[in-house]
Design a protein around this motif. Structure first.
Motif, PDB file in Angstrom:
ATOM      1  N   GLY A   1      25.006  67.256  38.580  1.00  0.00           N
ATOM      2  CA  GLY A   1      25.534  68.251  37.645  1.00  0.00           C
ATOM      3  C   GLY A   1      27.039  68.078  37.576  1.00  0.00           C
ATOM      4  N   ARG A   2      27.785  69.140  37.889  1.00  0.00           N
ATOM      5  CA  ARG A   2      29.243  69.041  37.916  1.00  0.00           C
ATOM      6  C   ARG A   2      29.796  68.879  39.332  1.00  0.00           C
ATOM      7  N   LYS A   3      28.897  68.870  40.302  1.00  0.00           N
ATOM      8  CA  LYS A   3      29.317  68.824  41.702  1.00  0.00           C
ATOM      9  C   LYS A   3      29.419  67.389  42.206  1.00  0.00           C
ATOM     10  N   PRO A   4      30.585  66.971  42.711  1.00  0.00           N
ATOM     11  CA  PRO A   4      30.690  65.632  43.311  1.00  0.00           C
ATOM     12  C   PRO A   4      29.900  65.564  44.614  1.00  0.00           C
ATOM     13  N   VAL A   5      29.056  64.543  44.739  1.00  0.00           N
ATOM     14  CA  VAL A   5      28.210  64.428  45.925  1.00  0.00           C
ATOM     15  C   VAL A   5      28.411  63.107  46.667  1.00  0.00           C
ATOM     16  N   GLY A   6      29.303  62.263  46.183  1.00  0.00           N
ATOM     17  CA  GLY A   6      29.545  60.999  46.879  1.00  0.00           C
ATOM     18  C   GLY A   6      30.519  60.128  46.134  1.00  0.00           C
ATOM     19  N   ALA A   7      31.139  59.232  46.851  1.00  0.00           N
ATOM     20  CA  ALA A   7      32.070  58.279  46.246  1.00  0.00           C
ATOM     21  C   ALA A   7      31.961  56.960  46.997  1.00  0.00           C
ATOM     22  N   PHE A   8      32.145  55.876  46.275  1.00  0.00           N
ATOM     23  CA  PHE A   8      32.008  54.550  46.869  1.00  0.00           C
ATOM     24  C   PHE A   8      33.019  53.618  46.213  1.00  0.00           C
ATOM     25  N   GLU A   9      33.748  52.857  47.027  1.00  0.00           N
ATOM     26  CA  GLU A   9      34.767  51.946  46.504  1.00  0.00           C
ATOM     27  C   GLU A   9      34.201  50.542  46.341  1.00  0.00           C
ATOM     28  N   LEU A  10      34.397  49.984  45.147  1.00  0.00           N
ATOM     29  CA  LEU A  10      33.913  48.653  44.832  1.00  0.00           C
ATOM     30  C   LEU A  10      35.080  47.722  44.545  1.00  0.00           C
ATOM     31  N   ASP A  11      34.892  46.446  44.844  1.00  0.00           N
ATOM     32  CA  ASP A  11      35.888  45.444  44.495  1.00  0.00           C
ATOM     33  C   ASP A  11      35.897  45.271  42.980  1.00  0.00           C
ATOM     34  N   LEU A  12      37.055  45.383  42.357  1.00  0.00           N
ATOM     35  CA  LEU A  12      37.160  45.310  40.903  1.00  0.00           C
ATOM     36  C   LEU A  12      36.672  43.970  40.369  1.00  0.00           C
ATOM     37  N   ALA A  13      37.047  42.881  41.016  1.00  0.00           N
ATOM     38  CA  ALA A  13      36.665  41.558  40.542  1.00  0.00           C
ATOM     39  C   ALA A  13      35.151  41.367  40.566  1.00  0.00           C
ATOM     40  N   THR A  14      34.504  41.888  41.612  1.00  0.00           N
ATOM     41  CA  THR A  14      33.049  41.755  41.726  1.00  0.00           C
ATOM     42  C   THR A  14      32.342  42.530  40.632  1.00  0.00           C
ATOM     43  N   LEU A  15      32.790  43.766  40.396  1.00  0.00           N
ATOM     44  CA  LEU A  15      32.165  44.587  39.365  1.00  0.00           C
ATOM     45  C   LEU A  15      32.394  43.986  37.986  1.00  0.00           C
ATOM     46  N   ALA A  16      33.609  43.520  37.721  1.00  0.00           N
ATOM     47  CA  ALA A  16      33.918  42.929  36.426  1.00  0.00           C
ATOM     48  C   ALA A  16      33.082  41.680  36.185  1.00  0.00           C
ATOM     49  N   ALA A  17      32.973  40.818  37.197  1.00  0.00           N
ATOM     50  CA  ALA A  17      32.187  39.594  37.060  1.00  0.00           C
ATOM     51  C   ALA A  17      30.726  39.911  36.784  1.00  0.00           C
ATOM     52  N   SER A  18      30.205  40.954  37.438  1.00  0.00           N
ATOM     53  CA  SER A  18      28.820  41.342  37.237  1.00  0.00           C
ATOM     54  C   SER A  18      28.583  41.852  35.821  1.00  0.00           C
ATOM     55  N   CYS A  19      29.429  42.759  35.371  1.00  0.00           N
ATOM     56  CA  CYS A  19      29.217  43.404  34.071  1.00  0.00           C
ATOM     57  C   CYS A  19      29.550  42.496  32.899  1.00  0.00           C
ATOM     58  N   LEU A  20      30.474  41.564  33.089  1.00  0.00           N
ATOM     59  CA  LEU A  20      30.878  40.684  31.997  1.00  0.00           C
ATOM     60  C   LEU A  20      30.002  39.450  31.877  1.00  0.00           C
ATOM     61  N   ASN A  21      29.064  39.299  32.798  1.00  0.00           N
ATOM     62  CA  ASN A  21      28.185  38.131  32.763  1.00  0.00           C
ATOM     63  C   ASN A  21      26.749  38.541  32.493  1.00  0.00           C
ATOM     64  N   ASP A  22      26.587  39.705  31.829  1.00  0.00           N
ATOM     65  CA  ASP A  22      25.269  40.212  31.445  1.00  0.00           C
ATOM     66  C   ASP A  22      24.294  40.322  32.608  1.00  0.00           C
ATOM     67  N   GLY A  23      24.823  40.529  33.806  1.00  0.00           N
ATOM     68  CA  GLY A  23      23.970  40.749  34.956  1.00  0.00           C
ATOM     69  C   GLY A  23      23.337  39.497  35.529  1.00  0.00           C
ATOM     70  N   ALA A  24      23.537  38.338  34.892  1.00  0.00           N
ATOM     71  CA  ALA A  24      22.885  37.110  35.353  1.00  0.00           C
ATOM     72  C   ALA A  24      23.814  36.317  36.252  1.00  0.00           C
ATOM     73  N   SER A  25      24.112  36.831  37.429  1.00  0.00           N
ATOM     74  CA  SER A  25      25.025  36.135  38.321  1.00  0.00           C
ATOM     75  C   SER A  25      24.824  36.622  39.747  1.00  0.00           C
ATOM     76  N   GLN A  26      25.408  35.881  40.689  1.00  0.00           N
ATOM     77  CA  GLN A  26      25.373  36.305  42.081  1.00  0.00           C
ATOM     78  C   GLN A  26      26.139  37.605  42.263  1.00  0.00           C
ATOM     79  N   ALA A  27      27.192  37.794  41.447  1.00  0.00           N
ATOM     80  CA  ALA A  27      27.972  39.027  41.524  1.00  0.00           C
ATOM     81  C   ALA A  27      27.120  40.229  41.160  1.00  0.00           C
ATOM     82  N   ALA A  28      26.242  40.066  40.176  1.00  0.00           N
ATOM     83  CA  ALA A  28      25.363  41.167  39.767  1.00  0.00           C
ATOM     84  C   ALA A  28      24.386  41.522  40.885  1.00  0.00           C
ATOM     85  N   ALA A  29      23.845  40.518  41.542  1.00  0.00           N
ATOM     86  CA  ALA A  29      22.921  40.768  42.651  1.00  0.00           C
ATOM     87  C   ALA A  29      23.649  41.450  43.799  1.00  0.00           C
TER      88      ALA A  29
END
Length: 231
Positions: free
Chosen positions: A164-192
């Motif tokens: 809802g509106r209540k924060p229940v968790g937070a997680f820090e991700l490496d920007l390069a890993t997330l970008a590589a995953s999302c910009l490669n249509d999920g078909a990469s080791q970064a996506a896995a």
């Protein structure tokens, strides 16, 4: 005494042995959507896009760079304001200035679009952060009332989970890993790798749904930076 000067040159002729390998393996960038020969422009080794493009030779006849690499050519085009990807020549992708019909590059290697978006993303993100502007997505629905939101920093992205509106968790991700995953249509080791990290961080959530929601949130970040269209 004979003072006639012979017109025959006696100067030794210098020989230059130019390597011909580059010319045979290079693509050609010139006006016309079918200008590049049908050589292998894919990335079978799976290395990082920028590194792969730096190994691909192209003879550029539009921006007058001559024999160069695809990475250098794309960097030059981006610096001149050509930042919009567009479909050209069937399944091919070109690069142009927003608002124009054509651009200086009408067909690029398979990894070209990914590299273009990554480069523009980094440039615009750096500008926003230097201006102390916050870069984040909206809250994207996972399922029920569970939502995710991304907050982007220089090298990391904070993934915030809400019930809802209540924060229940937070997680820090490496920007390069997330970008590589999302910009490669999920078909990469970064996506896995991304999917695995999300499953470990949020074990009570549907892994497929939360991964898709994170990718949708990243798409919102791209749009917030003025990056949209083809990926």
């Amino acid at each position: 005494m004979n003072t006639t000067i012979s017109s025959r040159t006696t100067t030794p002729q210098l020989g230059f042995d130019f390597p011909s390998g580059l010319a045979h393996s290079a693509g050609i960038n010139k006006s016309g959507s079918k200008s590049i020969s049908d050589l292998d422009l894919t990335n079978p080794t799976g290395i990082e896009a920028g590194e792969a493009l730096s190994r691909m030779i192209v003879d550029d006849r539009v921006l007058h760079m001559g024999m160069t690499t695809w990475r250098a050519l794309l960097d030059r085009a981006i610096s001149l304001g050509h930042t919009e990807l567009y479909p050209s020549d069937g399944s091919q992708v070109g690069l142009r200035t927003p608002g124009l019909r054509f651009g200086p590059i009408q067909r690029m290697p398979d990894l070209g679009p990914q590299y273009v978006i990554q480069s523009i993303f980094r440039n615009r993100l750096d500008s926003r952060l230097k201006a102390e502007e916050q870069v984040k997505s909206g809250r994207v629905l996972v399922q029920g009332t569970t939502k995710v939101e991304l907050i982007v920093q220089q090298e990391t992205i904070t993934l915030c989970l809400f019930l809802g509106r209540k924060p229940v968790g937070a997680f820090e991700l490496d920007l390069a890993t997330l970008a590589a995953s999302c910009l490669n249509d999920g078909a990469s080791q970064a996506a896995a790798s991304l999917a695995t990290k999300l499953a470990m961080a949020f074990p009570d959530e549907d892994n497929l749904l939360i991964t898709r929601s994170v990718q949708a949130a990243f798409d919102q970040v791209l749009k917030a930076l003025g990056i949209g269209g083809l990926k």
